[in-house]
Write a protein that holds these residues in place. Structure first.
Motif, PDB file in Angstrom:
ATOM      1  N   LYS A   3      58.184  29.344  49.833  1.00 26.72           N
ATOM      2  CA  LYS A   3      57.914  30.776  49.719  1.00 26.72           C
ATOM      3  C   LYS A   3      58.838  31.423  48.683  1.00 26.72           C
ATOM      4  O   LYS A   3      58.409  32.302  47.929  1.00 26.72           O
ATOM      5  CB  LYS A   3      58.012  31.450  51.080  1.00 26.72           C
ATOM      6  CG  LYS A   3      56.887  31.024  52.014  1.00 26.72           C
ATOM      7  CD  LYS A   3      56.852  31.791  53.316  1.00 26.72           C
ATOM      8  CE  LYS A   3      58.153  31.685  54.057  1.00 26.72           C
ATOM      9  NZ  LYS A   3      58.138  32.301  55.375  1.00 26.72           N
ATOM     10  N   VAL A   4      60.087  30.962  48.618  1.00 25.65           N
ATOM     11  CA  VAL A   4      61.006  31.454  47.590  1.00 25.65           C
ATOM     12  C   VAL A   4      60.501  31.057  46.201  1.00 25.65           C
ATOM     13  O   VAL A   4      60.518  31.857  45.265  1.00 25.65           O
ATOM     14  CB  VAL A   4      62.450  30.941  47.831  1.00 25.65           C
ATOM     15  CG1 VAL A   4      63.342  31.178  46.623  1.00 25.65           C
ATOM     16  CG2 VAL A   4      63.049  31.591  49.074  1.00 25.65           C
ATOM     17  N   LEU A   5      60.048  29.821  46.062  1.00 21.72           N
ATOM     18  CA  LEU A   5      59.499  29.348  44.789  1.00 21.72           C
ATOM     19  C   LEU A   5      58.332  30.222  44.346  1.00 21.72           C
ATOM     20  O   LEU A   5      58.254  30.636  43.179  1.00 21.72           O
ATOM     21  CB  LEU A   5      59.046  27.886  44.911  1.00 21.72           C
ATOM     22  CG  LEU A   5      58.287  27.315  43.716  1.00 21.72           C
ATOM     23  CD1 LEU A   5      59.189  27.245  42.487  1.00 21.72           C
ATOM     24  CD2 LEU A   5      57.717  25.949  44.049  1.00 21.72           C
ATOM     25  N   ILE A   6      57.432  30.514  45.253  1.00 24.95           N
ATOM     26  CA  ILE A   6      56.295  31.374  44.925  1.00 24.95           C
ATOM     27  C   ILE A   6      56.794  32.757  44.525  1.00 24.95           C
ATOM     28  O   ILE A   6      56.319  33.342  43.547  1.00 24.95           O
ATOM     29  CB  ILE A   6      55.284  31.433  46.086  1.00 24.95           C
ATOM     30  CG1 ILE A   6      54.597  30.073  46.241  1.00 24.95           C
ATOM     31  CG2 ILE A   6      54.258  32.543  45.866  1.00 24.95           C
ATOM     32  CD1 ILE A   6      53.732  29.936  47.483  1.00 24.95           C
ATOM     33  N   GLY A   7      57.775  33.275  45.245  1.00 25.70           N
ATOM     34  CA  GLY A   7      58.339  34.584  44.909  1.00 25.70           C
ATOM     35  C   GLY A   7      58.954  34.604  43.517  1.00 25.70           C
ATOM     36  O   GLY A   7      58.757  35.561  42.750  1.00 25.70           O
ATOM     37  N   PHE A  24      58.440  36.006  37.733  1.00 28.03           N
ATOM     38  CA  PHE A  24      58.309  35.626  36.330  1.00 28.03           C
ATOM     39  C   PHE A  24      57.018  36.183  35.746  1.00 28.03           C
ATOM     40  O   PHE A  24      57.008  36.741  34.649  1.00 28.03           O
ATOM     41  CB  PHE A  24      58.356  34.100  36.153  1.00 28.03           C
ATOM     42  CG  PHE A  24      58.046  33.683  34.743  1.00 28.03           C
ATOM     43  CD1 PHE A  24      58.960  33.910  33.735  1.00 28.03           C
ATOM     44  CD2 PHE A  24      56.832  33.108  34.428  1.00 28.03           C
ATOM     45  CE1 PHE A  24      58.662  33.560  32.413  1.00 28.03           C
ATOM     46  CE2 PHE A  24      56.524  32.747  33.125  1.00 28.03           C
ATOM     47  CZ  PHE A  24      57.443  32.980  32.112  1.00 28.03           C
ATOM     48  N   LEU A  25      55.917  36.038  36.469  1.00 29.09           N
ATOM     49  CA  LEU A  25      54.639  36.553  35.978  1.00 29.09           C
ATOM     50  C   LEU A  25      54.714  38.061  35.751  1.00 29.09           C
ATOM     51  O   LEU A  25      54.176  38.573  34.766  1.00 29.09           O
ATOM     52  CB  LEU A  25      53.511  36.209  36.953  1.00 29.09           C
ATOM     53  CG  LEU A  25      53.235  34.722  37.180  1.00 29.09           C
ATOM     54  CD1 LEU A  25      52.124  34.540  38.205  1.00 29.09           C
ATOM     55  CD2 LEU A  25      52.922  33.994  35.894  1.00 29.09           C
ATOM     56  N   ASP A  26      55.412  38.754  36.651  1.00 29.77           N
ATOM     57  CA  ASP A  26      55.579  40.206  36.504  1.00 29.77           C
ATOM     58  C   ASP A  26      56.421  40.570  35.285  1.00 29.77           C
ATOM     59  O   ASP A  26      56.325  41.684  34.782  1.00 29.77           O
ATOM     60  CB  ASP A  26      56.210  40.806  37.765  1.00 29.77           C
ATOM     61  CG  ASP A  26      55.232  40.928  38.919  1.00 29.77           C
ATOM     62  OD1 ASP A  26      54.004  40.967  38.671  1.00 29.77           O
ATOM     63  OD2 ASP A  26      55.693  40.996  40.077  1.00 29.77           O
ATOM     64  N   SER A  27      57.243  39.647  34.824  1.00 25.56           N
ATOM     65  CA  SER A  27      58.107  39.932  33.671  1.00 25.56           C
ATOM     66  C   SER A  27      57.350  39.846  32.345  1.00 25.56           C
ATOM     67  O   SER A  27      57.868  40.271  31.309  1.00 25.56           O
ATOM     68  CB  SER A  27      59.293  38.964  33.643  1.00 25.56           C
ATOM     69  OG  SER A  27      58.899  37.674  33.172  1.00 25.56           O
ATOM     70  N   LEU A  28      56.155  39.300  32.367  1.00 23.68           N
ATOM     71  CA  LEU A  28      55.375  39.150  31.142  1.00 23.68           C
ATOM     72  C   LEU A  28      54.547  40.404  30.894  1.00 23.68           C
ATOM     73  O   LEU A  28      54.003  41.001  31.824  1.00 23.68           O
ATOM     74  CB  LEU A  28      54.473  37.918  31.244  1.00 23.68           C
ATOM     75  CG  LEU A  28      55.206  36.591  31.437  1.00 23.68           C
ATOM     76  CD1 LEU A  28      54.219  35.478  31.731  1.00 23.68           C
ATOM     77  CD2 LEU A  28      56.075  36.269  30.229  1.00 23.68           C
TER      78      LEU A  28
END
Length: 169
Positions: free
Chosen positions: A90-94, A99-103
């Motif tokens: 779950k941490v990995l997914i978070g 990261f996706l939000d940073s793009l």
């Protein structure tokens, strides 16, 4: 009508990773209610020559980050894939969602024609346009691993259905 590379990738990755997170939450509830060793599910596979649940989730997250980064012209974040528990996954997914939000969508401008090189410098090197990479390689790979993770959990009795797989859209 056209669709941007950003719109064809980031929202899709975010939707499916979010639903995968929620499916893992349901799996934790299931193992707790049934008094099942978490490793029984984390190490479960559909067939002996397939990766186990733990690795399926890691690979799904790897594809979401890698495809997104390459199309955005950003560095691919390197994670060590050392997850061992549901909490770790779950941490990995978070971290992947962050990261996706940073793009930014503007980073994807022109990415449909950007050359993407897979396995550079190896006999398996393959060059694709960004559009071919996303539509014919990246998304299918990502969906394969998300679907397989879902199937492993469903096969092992976790009460999930299509709505859980799809998540919010």
């Amino acid at each position: 009508m056209t669709i941007s590379m950003y719109s064809a990738s980031i929202p899709v990755f975010k939707q499916m990773l979010s639903s995968l997170h929620e499916v893992l939450v349901k799996a934790e509830t299931h193992i707790s209610a049934k008094n099942i060793d978490p490793n029984a599910l984390l190490q479960a596979r559909l067939f002996p020559d397939m990766f186990q649940l733990l690795r399926q989730v890691q690979i799904a997250a790897d594809f979401a980050r890698g495809v997104s980064a390459r199309l955005a012209g950003a560095a691919v974040p390197a994670y060590d894939d050392s997850e061992k528990t549901f909490a770790d996954l779950k941490v990995l997914i978070g971290k992947t969602l962050a990261f996706l939000d940073s793009l930014d969508a503007t980073q994807y401008d022109g990415s449909e024609t950007r050359e993407i090189v897979l396995r550079p410098g190896t006999p398996k090197e393959k060059k694709l346009s960004g559009q071919a990479y996303l539509l014919h390689y990246g998304l299918p790979q990502f969906f394969f691993h998300v679907t397989t993770a879902y199937a492993i959990l469903r096969h092992n009795g976790v009460e999930i259905g299509k709505k859980d797989f799809m998540g919010a859209y």
